[in-house]
Motif scaffolding. Structure first.
Motif, PDB file in Angstrom:
ATOM      1  N   TYR A 158      50.414  31.882  38.862  1.00  0.00           N
ATOM      2  CA  TYR A 158      49.174  32.628  39.102  1.00  0.00           C
ATOM      3  C   TYR A 158      49.389  33.739  40.124  1.00  0.00           C
ATOM      4  CZ  TYR A 158      44.474  33.544  40.917  1.00  0.00           C
ATOM      5  OH  TYR A 158      43.325  34.150  41.343  1.00  0.00           O
ATOM      6  N   VAL A 160      45.097  31.072  35.639  1.00  0.00           N
ATOM      7  CA  VAL A 160      44.204  30.453  36.610  1.00  0.00           C
ATOM      8  C   VAL A 160      43.645  29.145  36.055  1.00  0.00           C
ATOM      9  CG1 VAL A 160      42.138  31.681  35.832  1.00  0.00           C
ATOM     10  CG2 VAL A 160      42.282  30.904  38.202  1.00  0.00           C
ATOM     11  N   VAL A 163      42.869  33.489  45.377  1.00  0.00           N
ATOM     12  CA  VAL A 163      41.731  34.057  44.650  1.00  0.00           C
ATOM     13  C   VAL A 163      41.034  35.108  45.505  1.00  0.00           C
ATOM     14  CG1 VAL A 163      39.439  33.533  43.724  1.00  0.00           C
ATOM     15  CG2 VAL A 163      41.357  32.054  43.165  1.00  0.00           C
ATOM     16  N   ARG A 199      35.137  34.657  35.919  1.00  0.00           N
ATOM     17  CA  ARG A 199      36.287  34.518  36.818  1.00  0.00           C
ATOM     18  C   ARG A 199      36.218  35.538  37.954  1.00  0.00           C
ATOM     19  NH1 ARG A 199      38.801  29.810  36.900  1.00  0.00           N
ATOM     20  NH2 ARG A 199      39.602  29.140  34.888  1.00  0.00           N
ATOM     21  N   ALA A 240      35.829  35.027  42.092  1.00  0.00           N
ATOM     22  CA  ALA A 240      36.742  35.606  43.075  1.00  0.00           C
ATOM     23  C   ALA A 240      35.984  36.427  44.112  1.00  0.00           C
ATOM     24  CB  ALA A 240      37.781  36.473  42.367  1.00  0.00           C
TER      25      ALA A 240
END
Length: 728
Positions: A189, A214, A260, A625, A629
């Motif tokens: 990742y 992820v 992240v 996603r 983040a």
């Protein structure tokens, strides 16, 4: 389009998963399968060879790793259900009406076992396969209803003793492998975050550059947590290797959250705001972080080399790039440096913990970062009471109930056809149906392609070997190799697994009959079974994933709203307890997003000729996603203590939470969401510092994109049909 879809399906069916073959599992499976086969032939036990080797082979296949207690329960359950199914099949064999009724009942119960999760899948498929074989091979003596199950139990106990006693994995090996996988997925990742940071040119990341691994990080963390909970039971308060592995799992989760947030921080720096030397330094530090995570993974799995892993990266390296220039660091890069400082402390904690873990120093002090505490050990909060699971399963819209009925009907039809038409070795038709049918339509088609490809290639291999080898001793050697390859390749690709499964099953099922040249029959019966499975999946209570995706997407939106609310409520609180609560909310959203992504992936294989209709769903999942983040980065800005307070965030955060809830309700009901409020549309970032301003601007922009995607998904011509969330 049909040709393109065929190519896509073939690629999906033949793609190789990440990882390496399970060599040890393959070797153990060979011993569990071939030793009973050889013993039965040596002692002239007749058809005992089939049942003992089948019990050993199924037992080896059911051992999918995990804690020793869970593996023991799974294998014990398989021994019990397999022996009962064998007895039932032997008693009803030769009586068509009774066998059809029994087949429906056994198939239904075996399929219902999926409610148990992965162990239930293994036990259900193996039990039903054993039943079908026992039903197809006529009993020669009246006592076969007792001797056959006894041989199945003997083979299963032999496989169980090999896996747990004779050749066990080391006590903490399952946990080590699970933790190592966490850090490997984390390293992958981080590498993709670094690659994406170099490609950032526009206001938002292109969808194709959003790090896809992820999902694997979150899945690895959850699997490790499940194994660690099992390992830790019975050792309350004891500081040992299990405790250190718990700390390593907690540290991996902490590092994941910081990466992240770091990716989100770097994602805001484009155009004039981007400092190229600093950005290149950030990418370099990300790659060093990835190398550290990979080194941790190797060290955890290796169980040796107590040398501490060097962690030479931190935020100071990023600050140096500004000191060499203007000397004044941009607030965004300073925030990135702070995140790197905290991540470096976590990595150093992991390195010290591994040194103590691999050094095996008795009584060694547990080394922790000042930012991390030993996690409390408790049962998984996601596990619902067993009765609740069965109640949900028996509801009219239950996916498991529909699947169990489908398997029961198609399996019964297969048994009826093979009996009425007196197909030679007709149980191969039925077993093909069992292994191909899946709860999801698209997955069933892919599995059918894999099964056919593997069976045809395996049949050719078996036919070629059958031409040259007839001696029983040679057959035993071939069986040993095939079983090992079959089990070792199973984690990588089902088609490769099927290539070696075909000749293996020919050897096992025909051990007592001595007919080794039935590869052609196997191919024809496999094709027939595949056709029956595909027809059944299309006609009998189909469960297209496009009907289910809206509920999964709604759950992900609600989890995001809960996460943002948690960050907002605790923004003025800098305590460790506050950070823990936020991390738990982020973990919940990770699980919900994984479910949505997997549902969408299944939907992709079902849409024919309307791929563009999936664009809103792709955008929705991608921006879920990104939204997560952004909230993670916003959570870390509270440590900057720049004067931003909870009260200042209230108007926008409350409006965004309400908008996400409204979008979730719209997905559940099929109605268009209400328009966004002025607090979002006309958001003014003036009162905030540049660091917080960038986060809030992205928050408002991303919720607008999510709102637009939901509006398009709820249009009348959408391919997605919302269903109640209780059916998920």
């Amino acid at each position: 389009m049909p040709f393109t879809r065929a190519v896509h399906t073939f690629r999906a069916a033949t793609s190789i998963a990440r990882g390496r073959p399970a060599y040890a599992a393959g070797a153990r499976a060979s011993i569990a399968t071939v030793v009973p086969l050889a013993l039965a032939q040596l002692l002239h036990l007749g058809d005992a060879a089939t049942w003992m080797s089948l019990g050993g082979f199924n037992g080896a296949l059911s051992d999918r790793g995990g804690s020793y207690s869970s593996r023991a329960w799974t294998m014990a359950a398989l021994i019990a259900t397999g022996s009962v199914a064998t007895a039932v099949a032997t008693l009803v064999g030769g009586h068509l009406a009774l066998s059809l009724v029994a087949t429906f009942g056994v198939a239904f119960v075996a399929s219902i076992l999926r409610v148990w999760g992965n162990p239930g899948i293994s036990v259900g498929i193996a039990t039903l396969s054993t039943y079908v074989v026992a039903l197809a091979i006529p009993a020669e003596h009246g006592h076969d209803a007792l001797t056959r199950p006894a041989y199945v139990v003997a083979g299963g106990l032999w496989a169980m003793s090999i896996a747990l006693v004779i050749w066990p994995l080391r006590p903490y090996r399952p946990a080590r492998l699970a933790i190592a996988e966490c850090y490997t997925a984390l390293a992958d990742y981080i590498e993709q975050v670094a690659a994406s940071a170099l490609l950032q040119q526009t206001a938002e990341w292109p969808i194709q550059h959003a790090p896809p691994v992820v999902t694997s990080v979150r899945v690895a963390l959850e699997e490790a947590r499940a194994v660690l909970v099992q390992i830790r039971r019975g050792r309350p308060g004891k500081v040992d290797r299990g405790e250190r592995l718990l700390i390593l799992g907690e540290t991996a989760d902490q590092l994941f959250g910081h990466v992240v947030a770091l990716s989100e921080t770097l994602g805001t720096l484009r155009g004039p705001a981007r400092n190229e030397p600093a950005h290149e330094r950030s990418v370099s530090l990300l790659r060093e972080m990835s190398a550290t995570a990979r080194a941790i993974s190797v060290a955890v799995e290796a169980e040796r080399n107590a040398t501490r892993i060097a962690v030479s990266w931190n935020g100071d390296r990023l600050r140096e790039s500004f000191r060499a220039g203007s000397g004044a660091i941009d607030p965004q890069y300073e925030h990135a440096a702070i995140i790197l400082d905290r991540a470096s402390q976590f990595a150093s904690s992991a390195s010290a913990t591994i040194e103590s873990l691999n050094g095996n120093a008795p009584g060694a002090e547990l080394v922790l970062s000042p930012l991390v505490r030993a996690p409390a050990v408790e049962e998984l909060s996601e596990q619902a009471p067993v009765w609740d699971s069965f109640r949900a399963m028996l509801s009219p819209g239950s996916l498991i109930l529909r699947f169990a009925l489908r398997v029961a009907v198609v399996t019964t039809v297969a048994v009826a056809l093979t009996d009425l038409y007196e197909l030679k070795r007709g149980y191969w038709v039925t077993i093909t149906v069992i292994v191909i049918l899946q709860p999801y339509t698209g997955v069933t088609f892919t599995r059918a392609v894999q099964r056919v490809i593997g069976t045809v290639l395996g049949a050719l291999l078996a036919a070629g070997l059958g031409t040259y080898f007839h001696d029983p001793r040679a057959i035993l050697v071939i069986a040993t190799v095939f079983v090992a390859c079959c089990v070792a390749l199973m984690p990588l690709n089902y088609a490769a697994f099927s290539v070696f499964l075909t000749p293996t099953f020919v050897l096992l099922a025909e051990a007592s009959a001595g007919e080794w040249d039935l590869a052609g029959t196997r191919v024809l019966n496999t094709l027939l079974g595949g056709a029956l499975a595909l027809v059944g999946s299309r006609l009998l209570w189909p469960s297209p994933e496009r009907d289910r995706f809206p509920a999964y997407a709604a759950a992900a939106l609600r989890a995001n709203a809960s996460y943002l609310r948690s960050v907002f409520d605790r923004y003025d609180d800098h305590s460790h307890e506050s950070s823990t609560a936020m991390r738990d909310a982020r973990r919940a959203i990770g699980l919900a997003t994984v479910n949505a992504e997997e549902s969408l992936q299944r939907a992709l294989s079902e849409v024919h000729g309307r791929g563009e209709a999936l664009a809103p769903a792709l955008i929705l999942v991608a921006y879920v996603r990104r939204f997560t983040a952004t909230v993670a980065a916003l959570a870390l800005t509270r440590h900057a203590r720049d004067g931003t307070t909870r009260a200042m965030l209230e108007p926008l955060c409350s409006a965004v939470c309400s908008a996400l809830e409204e979008c979730a309700e719209a997905l559940g009901g099929g109605d268009a969401p209400l328009p966004l409020t002025d607090a979002i549309v006309k958001f003014s970032p003036a009162p905030f510092t540049p660091l917080v301003r960038a986060r809030l601007e992205r928050l408002a922009r991303q919720v607008g994109t999510l709102h637009d995607a939901v509006a398009r998904l709820t249009e009348r011509d959408s391919v997605f049909v919302p269903i109640p969330a209780r059916r998920v």
